[in-house]
Design an enzyme around this catalytic site. Sequence first.
Site: not given
Ligand code: BGP
Length: 470
Positions: A168, A366
């Site tokens: 990302e 993801e």
């Molecule tokens: C994505 C990232 C992760 C993770 C996930 C969940 O954007 O790659 O690192 O954190 O989001 O988001 P958050 O942790 O902000 O709830």
Amino acid sequence: MKKMLTFPKDFWWGSAWSAEQAEGRGEIEKAKTIWDHWFETEPNRFFENIGPSVTTDHIHHYKEDIQLMKRTGHNSFRLSISWSRMFPNGGQGGKNVEAIKFYKDILKELNDNGIKPFVNLFHFDMPYKLQEKGGWASREVVDAYESYATTCFEEFGGLVYKWFTFNEPLGPILGGYIEGFHYPALIDFKKGSQAAFNTILAHAKAIAAFKKFNLNSEIGVILNLSPTYPRSQNEYDKKAAEIADTFYTRSFLDPMVKGTFPEKLVSILKKYHQMPEYSDSDLKIIYSNTAQILGLNYYEPRRVKSRLTAINENSPFLPEWFFESYDMPGKKMNIYRGWEIYAKGIYDLCIDIRDNYGNITSFISENGMGVANEERFMNEDNQICDNYRINFIKDHLAYTYKAIQEGCNIKGYHLWTFIDCWSWINAYKNRYGLISLDLTTGSRTIKKSGEFFNEMSKINGFEYDTQKLV
Ligand code: BGP
């Protein structure tokens, strides 16, 4: 009517996490990252004032954790390497022999247990000293990243199944220079534009370095991609959606996968004096070194409408000068994270990649659902019964299945995440894991979704009421 959805042979089932969110500091030397620094100086930015020092403490538990991967159906897993641990003198200088041994141990342990290692080189964790030198806005940092990446290919080359230059890359730009959720939390689009360009260049330079090693592997990038939907088919809403899509989706997707920049983006940046500095040779490097595999992170769609108010040109330049977010009535929400749940978005995204990006080899890298106070769903055996997560996974996978049936080149599905981990400024507010983590004892317990994931991976699919697909 329920139907068995069987995925292609050798489908990658697994999950992902990152060094900063899971390893914990441990005894192996590591330089300060921007997260350590930010937490030291502004702990109030972080939910319940919890920083990244312990996280899931994977550094002390990795052998046990890899056994848990097996018990939850992993045949593949994505981790990231910590640049700050590999080069503990602030991201440059001498490499850390102990860190190399640690990552080799993990990678060997994964391979020995039949779990394919997917390795990402950068997941939001800039060494603080390099941020002081300008972070991604600085050329020196691009060079430092290139030599860090080269060291990783050299040391871990034979142990890694798939490589990724960035997770990302838009995140640090939006967070650091536009929206304030990553350090240095500036409002400075022009600097963000330079940092974005340099990130794209760093990606291409790492790919060029990778090619020299002739490894039996592939290298790509992981992008967070939200399909953009206009509020209506009105020409103004459609135009607003197109611009938002250009800023947030095509900005990285085009240069990192096709090697070219979207003309629309370039013309807006030129018109508003927001262009980064670059040379022709940079453009050549970017053009000749594109991703060989693409990871798709999908959480929520982007909904957009045309602006109602005029732009105040005496305010800092922002993408929102050209559109507003659209809060669609009746949308389904994950209220804990504040993200819309729209499973069909994953299908639309896959179709876009099939039709506009040469159907490049891809996978869902993801997808997941963070929920607060999950202890509410704990049974007497301390197991979290997270049926909401199982349904979330099934709904998204059913649309992924449909995309594959229609020719999309999707090779796997990785959930965010494996064991509950530390979520940046949200710390431990929302839990995402297939396995729960007791923050006081560090003990791990497989959730109901972990059992489901194991079953699904074993039979390579699941039963689903396909009438739910539109
Ligand atoms: C994505 C990232 C992760 C993770 C996930 C969940 O954007 O790659 O690192 O954190 O989001 O988001 P958050 O942790 O902000 O709830």
